[in-house]
Design a protein around this motif. Sequence first.
Motif, PDB file in Angstrom:
ATOM      1  N   VAL A   1      -0.830   6.668   5.143  1.00 39.81           N
ATOM      2  CA  VAL A   1      -0.606   5.233   4.955  1.00 39.81           C
ATOM      3  C   VAL A   1       0.318   4.762   6.079  1.00 39.81           C
ATOM      4  N   PRO A   2      -0.120   3.831   6.911  1.00 39.76           N
ATOM      5  CA  PRO A   2       0.715   3.396   8.038  1.00 39.76           C
ATOM      6  C   PRO A   2       1.912   2.586   7.578  1.00 39.76           C
ATOM      7  N   GLY A   3       2.894   2.472   8.469  1.00 34.09           N
ATOM      8  CA  GLY A   3       4.089   1.697   8.168  1.00 34.09           C
ATOM      9  C   GLY A   3       4.511   0.849   9.355  1.00 34.09           C
TER      10      GLY A   3
ATOM     11  N   ASP B   1      12.359   4.216  -6.050  1.00 37.09           N
ATOM     12  CA  ASP B   1      12.622   3.435  -7.262  1.00 37.09           C
ATOM     13  C   ASP B   1      11.721   2.209  -7.331  1.00 37.09           C
ATOM     14  N   ARG B   2      11.548   1.542  -6.195  1.00 38.93           N
ATOM     15  CA  ARG B   2      10.683   0.370  -6.159  1.00 38.93           C
ATOM     16  C   ARG B   2       9.234   0.753  -6.449  1.00 38.93           C
TER      17      ARG B   2
ATOM     18  N   GLN C   1       0.827  -1.202   0.000  1.00 37.31           N
ATOM     19  CA  GLN C   1       0.000   0.000   0.000  1.00 37.31           C
ATOM     20  C   GLN C   1       0.864   1.256   0.000  1.00 37.31           C
ATOM     21  N   ALA C   2       1.961   1.230   0.749  1.00 34.17           N
ATOM     22  CA  ALA C   2       2.862   2.383   0.779  1.00 34.17           C
ATOM     23  C   ALA C   2       3.488   2.618  -0.590  1.00 34.17           C
ATOM     24  N   LEU C   3       3.921   1.549  -1.256  1.00 33.89           N
ATOM     25  CA  LEU C   3       4.508   1.680  -2.585  1.00 33.89           C
ATOM     26  C   LEU C   3       3.488   2.225  -3.584  1.00 33.89           C
ATOM     27  N   GLU C   4       2.257   1.755  -3.488  1.00 35.09           N
ATOM     28  CA  GLU C   4       1.214   2.244  -4.392  1.00 35.09           C
ATOM     29  C   GLU C   4       0.936   3.722  -4.154  1.00 35.09           C
ATOM     30  N   ALA C   5       0.940   4.143  -2.896  1.00 33.17           N
ATOM     31  CA  ALA C   5       0.696   5.541  -2.585  1.00 33.17           C
ATOM     32  C   ALA C   5       1.807   6.418  -3.136  1.00 33.17           C
ATOM     33  N   LEU C   6       3.060   5.991  -2.972  1.00 32.31           N
ATOM     34  CA  LEU C   6       4.192   6.779  -3.476  1.00 32.31           C
ATOM     35  C   LEU C   6       4.207   6.822  -5.000  1.00 32.31           C
ATOM     36  N   ALA C   7       3.713   5.769  -5.620  1.00 32.92           N
ATOM     37  CA  ALA C   7       3.655   5.755  -7.083  1.00 32.92           C
ATOM     38  C   ALA C   7       2.628   6.746  -7.614  1.00 32.92           C
TER      39      ALA C   7
END
Length: 259
Positions: A148-150, A61-62, A29-35
Motif C-alpha cells: 500500500v503506497p504512502g 490506534d486510528r 487505504q493504509a488504515l484499512e490495510a493495517l486494520a
Amino acid sequence: MERRTSGVTACTAVVVGIGPGDPGMVTVQALEALASVDVVVGFDKGERAAELLAFRREVLDRASAGTPPRLVTLDDPQRDVDGAYAHAVRDWHLARAEVLERFLVEEVRPGARVGMPVWGDPALYDSTLRLLDELNARGRIRVDVEVVPGVSSLQLLAARHGIVLHRVGGSLLVTTGRRLREGLPPGIEDVAVFLDRSCSFTELGDKGWHIFWGAYLGMPGEVLVSGPLGEVAEAIVQRREALRRERGWIFDLYLLRRR
C-alpha cells in the motif's frame, strides 16, 4: 498491488506506507490495510525509537478503533559504517532478513497477515520489499506480499515549499549525498537528495543553485530553509547539527534547483 511467489505461502506481509510523520497523512487505504492484519512488526530504530514508536502506535490506534494488533519490535542489526558501502549495506540487509525470517518462522502462525509499516512510501529509499524478496529467494518461508503506497517525504518537501519538483517537460534526479559528491550528470537542473549526513551540498559552492531543505517533515518541530545555496548553506549545516544534538537524531532531505 500484490506480488505472488511460488511454493507454500506461510503468511502474507502487508507492507504499508504510513507517510513521513503526520498521522493525518496516512491514507484511508493504509488504515484499512493495517486494520486487517494479525500482528505488526518493525525494526528498532535505536535513538529514534521512542518518538517513532509513539507515532506508529497512534497510527495503529486510528486503524483499529483503539484495539490495535500486537506490535513486535525486532532488534535491528548494526551496519558497518567503516567498510565499503555496497558490501556493508548488502551484509546489513542479509542480517535483517535473518532476523525477520526467524520471527516469521518461529512466532507467526501459518496464514497470518503481518503488517509492516514503512515510513513514507515503500518504493522510495526503504529496504522492506528487498528483505521480503530475500526471504522468498532463501526458500525457508514463502511470503505473499501486498503493498500500500504512502505519502513520501519528497512529496511533502515540495508541498511545504510550494514548488513543483521538476520544470515543464523536465526531469528530476533522485539521489543520495554520497552520489552527489561523486558528481552530477550533464544537464541536470533539479536534484532531490536523500541520506546526506555529510551535507554534500556544501561542495557545490554557489554555481547558481537554489536549495529547498526540510527536516522532520510532518513531525513536531518541522524545520524548513530555502534560498540561494551560497547564502544559506552554512546556516543549514549549523541548524542541522544543532537539531541533531537537541533531538538525538535527524531525518532531512532537500531539493537543489539550478537557477
